[in-house]
Design an enzyme around this catalytic site. Sequence first.
Site, mmCIF file in Angstrom:
data_model
loop_
_atom_site.group_PDB
_atom_site.id
_atom_site.type_symbol
_atom_site.label_atom_id
_atom_site.label_comp_id
_atom_site.label_asym_id
_atom_site.label_seq_id
_atom_site.Cartn_x
_atom_site.Cartn_y
_atom_site.Cartn_z
ATOM 1 N N CYS A 63 7.032 6.066 6.987
ATOM 2 C CA CYS A 63 6.669 5.128 5.911
ATOM 3 C C CYS A 63 7.401 5.479 4.601
ATOM 4 C CB CYS A 63 5.160 5.051 5.753
ATOM 5 S SG CYS A 63 4.684 3.482 5.004
ATOM 6 N N GLY B 153 3.194 7.838 1.670
ATOM 7 C CA GLY B 153 2.671 8.077 0.325
ATOM 8 C C GLY B 153 3.312 7.042 -0.572
ATOM 9 N N GLU B 154 3.807 7.464 -1.702
ATOM 10 C CA GLU B 154 4.476 6.548 -2.622
ATOM 11 C C GLU B 154 5.866 7.109 -2.882
ATOM 12 O OE1 GLU B 154 2.640 3.806 -3.164
ATOM 13 O OE2 GLU B 154 4.519 3.031 -3.954
ATOM 14 N N SER B 155 6.882 6.406 -2.383
ATOM 15 C CA SER B 155 8.236 6.979 -2.423
ATOM 16 C C SER B 155 8.736 7.230 -3.848
ATOM 17 C CB SER B 155 9.213 6.076 -1.668
ATOM 18 O OG SER B 155 9.193 4.772 -2.192
ATOM 19 N N ILE C 250 0.900 0.544 6.703
ATOM 20 C CA ILE C 250 0.227 0.505 5.397
ATOM 21 C C ILE C 250 1.278 0.293 4.309
ATOM 22 C CG2 ILE C 250 -1.286 1.729 3.776
ATOM 23 C CD1 ILE C 250 -2.235 3.449 6.167
ATOM 24 N N ARG C 251 1.322 -0.879 3.758
ATOM 25 C CA ARG C 251 2.327 -1.236 2.746
ATOM 26 C C ARG C 251 3.707 -0.721 3.185
ATOM 27 N NH1 ARG C 251 1.528 0.750 -2.470
ATOM 28 N NH2 ARG C 251 2.700 -1.031 -3.178
ATOM 29 N N HIS D 223 2.523 4.798 10.514
ATOM 30 C CA HIS D 223 1.866 6.099 10.319
ATOM 31 C C HIS D 223 1.396 6.723 11.635
ATOM 32 C CE1 HIS D 223 1.306 6.240 5.856
ATOM 33 N NE2 HIS D 223 1.616 4.957 6.001
ATOM 34 N N ARG E 14 11.255 -2.083 0.470
ATOM 35 C CA ARG E 14 9.882 -1.590 0.310
ATOM 36 C C ARG E 14 8.869 -2.740 0.315
ATOM 37 N NH1 ARG E 14 9.319 1.273 -4.971
ATOM 38 N NH2 ARG E 14 7.292 1.840 -4.144
ATOM 39 N N GLU F 285 0.653 9.621 12.298
ATOM 40 C CA GLU F 285 -0.317 10.715 12.082
ATOM 41 C C GLU F 285 -1.752 10.194 12.009
ATOM 42 O OE1 GLU F 285 1.458 9.273 9.902
ATOM 43 O OE2 GLU F 285 0.414 9.158 7.980
#
Length: 192
Positions: free
Chosen positions: A78, A47-49, A134-135, A170, A105, A172
Site C-alpha cells: 500500500c 500508512g501515509e506515504s 484501504i485508500r 494489506h 495514490r 498483513e
Amino acid sequence: MKKVGVLALQGDFEAHQKALQRAGAEVVLVRTAEQLESVNGLVIPGGESTTMLKLLDAEGLTEPLRRFGRHKPIFGTCAGAILVAAKVVNPEQESLGLVDIEVERNAYGRQLDSHVTRLHAAAPLDGDIEAVFIRAPVILHVGPGVRVLATHRDHPVLVEQGRHLVATFHPELTTDASLHKLFLDKVGNGNR
Ligand code: GLN
C-alpha cells in the site's frame, strides 16, 4: 532463521511483524540505518506515504533505503508500494524508484475507498488470496521487467520485479501468511 526488518516509522508495522513471525522469520523493527544494515530483507508497510517520506528524510534513511533496495529484497504494501515505485502521479511525489511501476495514490474513488475481495494469484502462489484495500493506490503501468501476479478491476495489484514484491493491498490484515512466505523465499540467509 531469516532476519528481516519492517520499517517502523509510521503506519501498519506491528501487523507485518506478527505476520512475518507467523511465517517463521526473526523480525527487527527498523528505525535507523544501523538496524537496516542488520537485516536481509525489508517490509515497507501501509500508512501515509507523504508522512513516511518526511520521516525517512528526517531520520536520514532515504539514501540508505535506496542502497538497500539495490541489493536486498523489499516488500512494499500500500503506502509502501507508493514509496518503492519508479513514478508517482496525481499529484507527483518523490519515491525510491526501486520497482518499475507507475502509481496513482487514492485512485479508487470514494465508493471503493476501502474494500475486501478475493483474488487469484499466479504461480508460485497459484491460489486465492483475500485482499484488503484501504485508500489504495492504483498501478497504472508496469515496466517490462515486472511480473504481474494478481489483478483487480483491470489493474495489477500484486507484482514482482526480481527480488522485490509489491502489493497495493494489506496482506498483513488477514490470517493467511502466504504472501509473507513468498517474500521470505526471496530473502537470503545473510551468510556472505
Ligand atoms: N493513501 C495512502 C497514501 O497515499 C496509502 C494508504 C495505505 O497505506 N493504506 O500514502
